[in-house]
Scaffold this motif. Structure first.
Motif, PDB file in Angstrom:
ATOM      1  N   LYS A   5    -122.610 -78.162  29.264  1.00 14.37           N
ATOM      2  CA  LYS A   5    -121.109 -78.048  28.814  1.00 14.37           C
ATOM      3  C   LYS A   5    -120.961 -76.693  28.695  1.00 14.37           C
ATOM      4  N   THR A   6    -119.654 -76.381  29.298  1.00 13.73           N
ATOM      5  CA  THR A   6    -119.565 -74.805  29.389  1.00 13.73           C
ATOM      6  C   THR A   6    -117.953 -74.362  29.328  1.00 13.73           C
TER       7      THR A   6
ATOM      8  N   CYS B 108    -122.603 -79.090  35.561  1.00 12.25           N
ATOM      9  CA  CYS B 108    -121.998 -78.464  34.671  1.00 12.25           C
ATOM     10  C   CYS B 108    -120.541 -79.035  34.519  1.00 12.25           C
ATOM     11  N   SER B 109    -119.961 -78.822  33.198  1.00 12.49           N
ATOM     12  CA  SER B 109    -118.558 -79.424  32.975  1.00 12.49           C
ATOM     13  C   SER B 109    -117.978 -78.707  32.080  1.00 12.49           C
ATOM     14  N   GLU B 110    -116.700 -78.673  31.822  1.00 15.38           N
ATOM     15  CA  GLU B 110    -115.904 -77.854  30.769  1.00 15.38           C
ATOM     16  C   GLU B 110    -115.839 -78.513  29.526  1.00 15.38           C
TER      17      GLU B 110
ATOM     18  N   SER C 141    -116.520 -65.692  22.105  1.00 10.18           N
ATOM     19  CA  SER C 141    -117.830 -66.533  22.252  1.00 10.18           C
ATOM     20  C   SER C 141    -118.035 -66.699  23.733  1.00 10.18           C
ATOM     21  N   ILE C 142    -119.277 -66.881  24.164  1.00  9.70           N
ATOM     22  CA  ILE C 142    -119.521 -67.247  25.725  1.00  9.70           C
ATOM     23  C   ILE C 142    -120.457 -68.392  25.519  1.00  9.70           C
ATOM     24  N   THR C 143    -120.023 -69.682  25.182  1.00 12.44           N
ATOM     25  CA  THR C 143    -120.691 -70.530  24.672  1.00 12.44           C
ATOM     26  C   THR C 143    -121.283 -71.650  25.849  1.00 12.44           C
ATOM     27  N   ASN C 144    -122.492 -71.833  25.884  1.00 14.45           N
ATOM     28  CA  ASN C 144    -123.092 -72.811  26.591  1.00 14.45           C
ATOM     29  C   ASN C 144    -123.970 -74.114  25.811  1.00 14.45           C
ATOM     30  N   ALA C 145    -123.804 -75.110  26.249  1.00 10.53           N
ATOM     31  CA  ALA C 145    -124.537 -76.225  25.553  1.00 10.53           C
ATOM     32  C   ALA C 145    -125.173 -77.209  26.545  1.00 10.53           C
ATOM     33  N   MET C 146    -126.697 -77.297  26.120  1.00 12.66           N
ATOM     34  CA  MET C 146    -127.390 -77.859  27.185  1.00 12.66           C
ATOM     35  C   MET C 146    -128.250 -79.137  26.569  1.00 12.66           C
TER      36      MET C 146
END
Length: 483
Positions: A323-324, A385-387, A402-407
């Protein structure tokens, strides 16, 4: 020094006036900005030293005509070249940018404000050597840092609300504009001349973003900033000889920048010029990768270690869900073939796959040799990947940035590992205390790549004493970096 005329008697566009008034009238008083600029200066030069390890970069360096030496010209760090300031700006700019490892600014438009150091340092060294021959005082590194702060601010503040990528233009347009303004001031041009120079920068031919986007991603993206800052030096030198300015370069109906290239829309501004951008610039400390993917890489490395502790590896992965934020999807979300190293370092799936496979991500991992590992593409196809709209919102929030990514990783046996969410990458302003020691380690490693031990020690002695470095003449410091 001739004062240029203009093509008409109209007032310059307010955007141009604001840039020039900032450069000529507003002093830098922020200690935080100077401290950050010091680290940015060291880091950027170190990136150039690492780039010299790569033949694709080295082949572009040197004079246009082999063997040319320019008396009192700029010395190129890590080499024996001494060049005119235009070609020197290209050389230094290309080196600093080559591996996508210098500092970053993310907003409506992204970019790398330290790209401006190519022109700033080239002109500062040339001016210093010329001054000494005339019995005048040279510029110091403190002068370079001041110009860096102002170039960062011009590029970054325009980028905050104005997406040049959405009209197909590359972000190095802002390097050209910012470099033009600060270099004109460094050369002692008067206000009318600097207005002329900045207007010419907006009129100049602007690069398309084609070379950063699939299916045309290529190595021009590694030297485009060097080209932009070199063009800035060229334009300023033309104005120094009396070249005229163009007051409505942005706003002229039908023929101005807005109507021709920006869908008729004027620029928007979130804040006045100050020191905000340098104070909040983003350092690439751990990974030579497009910055929107850095928090995803950090998450992937945590997962790599978690799998290793369980006696598992990437072969046990069924799928990876990321999630990005929207900018990440637009720039580095790529499926299908990747044709070269420049394509790979702009692919989040490739970065994450390497991290999950090897527990690392280095510049060498983008090479054809590493990319030949068939497991990489197998794993890439498992990464989707999806927003997350909240991540996009926080990305644009000036108080968060922020420059968030969730994995989240799902294993072949159906087990789902706990989701890892990382908001701020290591080089973010909110992680400065954690990041600066590692940034200095990165600088030491990069200096060691090019210089023998004794020379390393001289460079480090000058570089790591901030007060001493501030006051050293530019030419003396660059002499330390000659091979």
């Amino acid at each position: 020094m001739p004062t240029p005329s203009t093509c008409n008697n109209t007032k310059y566009d307010q955007v141009i006036i604001d840039i020039v008034d900032y450069v000529t009238q507003q002093p830098v008083i922020s200690e935080l900005a100077y401290e950050t600029a010091y680290y940015c200066f060291l880091d950027t030069l170190g990136c150039g030293m690492e780039s010299l390890e790569y033949p694709a970069c080295r082949k572009l360096l040197g004079p246009i005509i082999p063997g040319t030496i320019v008396p009192n010209g700029t010395k190129i760090p890590g080499t024996q070249f001494q060049l005119d300031p235009i070609q020197a700006a290209f050389n230094i700019g290309a080196m600093n940018r080559w591996l996508d490892f210098n500092d970053t600014w993310l907003a409506a438009e992204w970019g790398h404000p330290s790209d401006n150091l190519g022109g700033i340092l080239a002109v500062a060294d040339w001016l210093s050597r010329e001054a000494i021959t005339k019995g005048h005082a040279p510029l110091t590194i403190q002068n370079v840092l001041t110009s860096m702060i102002k170039a960062h601010e011009i590029q970054g503040c325009i980028a905050l609300e104005n997406a040049f990528n959405e009209v197909g233009l590359d972000h190095v347009i802002l390097v050209k504009v910012a470099s033009t303004a600060v270099i004109a001031e460094m050369l002692g041009l008067n206000r009318e001349q600097i207005l002329s120079a900045v207007s010419l920068a907006w009129l100049d031919g602007h690069p398309l973003r084609t070379y950063r986007q699939s299916p045309n991603t290529g190595t021009r993206k590694s030297w485009a900033a060097g080209d932009a800052t070199a063009r800035a030096v060229r334009l300023v030198l033309k104005v120094q000889k009396g070249e005229m300015g163009y007051p409505s370069a942005l706003t002229a109906k039908k023929w101005g920048f807005y109507d021709v290239l920006f869908k008729g829309q004027p620029f928007k501004f979130q804040r006045p010029y100050g020191c905000y951008v340098m104070e909040n610039t983003l350092f690439k400390i751990s990974f030579p990768a497009e910055f929107h993917g850095h928090t995803a890489i950090e998450a992937a490395l945590q997962i790599y270690n978690q799998l290793k502790e369980q006696g598992k590896n990437s072969d046990d992965i069924h799928s990876v869900i990321i999630k990005t934020h929207e900018a990440c999807l637009r720039i580095i979300d790529k499926q299908g073939p990747l044709y070269n190293s420049a394509d790979r370092d702009h692919c989040i799936q490739y970065m994450v796959a390497i991290s999950l496979l090897y527990g690392r991500l280095t510049a060498a991992d983008y090479s054809d040799t590493v990319a030949a590992d068939p497991r990489i593409d197998i794993l890439r196809r498992k990464i989707n990947c999806s927003e997350n709209p909240l991540f996009t919102q926080d990305y644009h929030d000036p108080d968060k940035r922020s420059i968030t990514n969730a994995m989240c990783v799902i294993l072949n046996n159906g087990e789902q590992l706990d989701e890892i969410i990382i908001e701020y990458p290591l080089g973010h302003a909110r992680r400065r205390k954690e990041g600066i020691p590692l940034l200095l380690k990165k600088f030491r490693v990069n200096i060691a790549r090019q210089f023998p031990e004794a020379q390393q020690q001289r460079i480090l002695a000058a570089s790591l004493d901030r007060r001493y470095l501030n006051n050293i003449p530019v030419n003396e410091y660059l002499d330390l970096l000659v091979i």
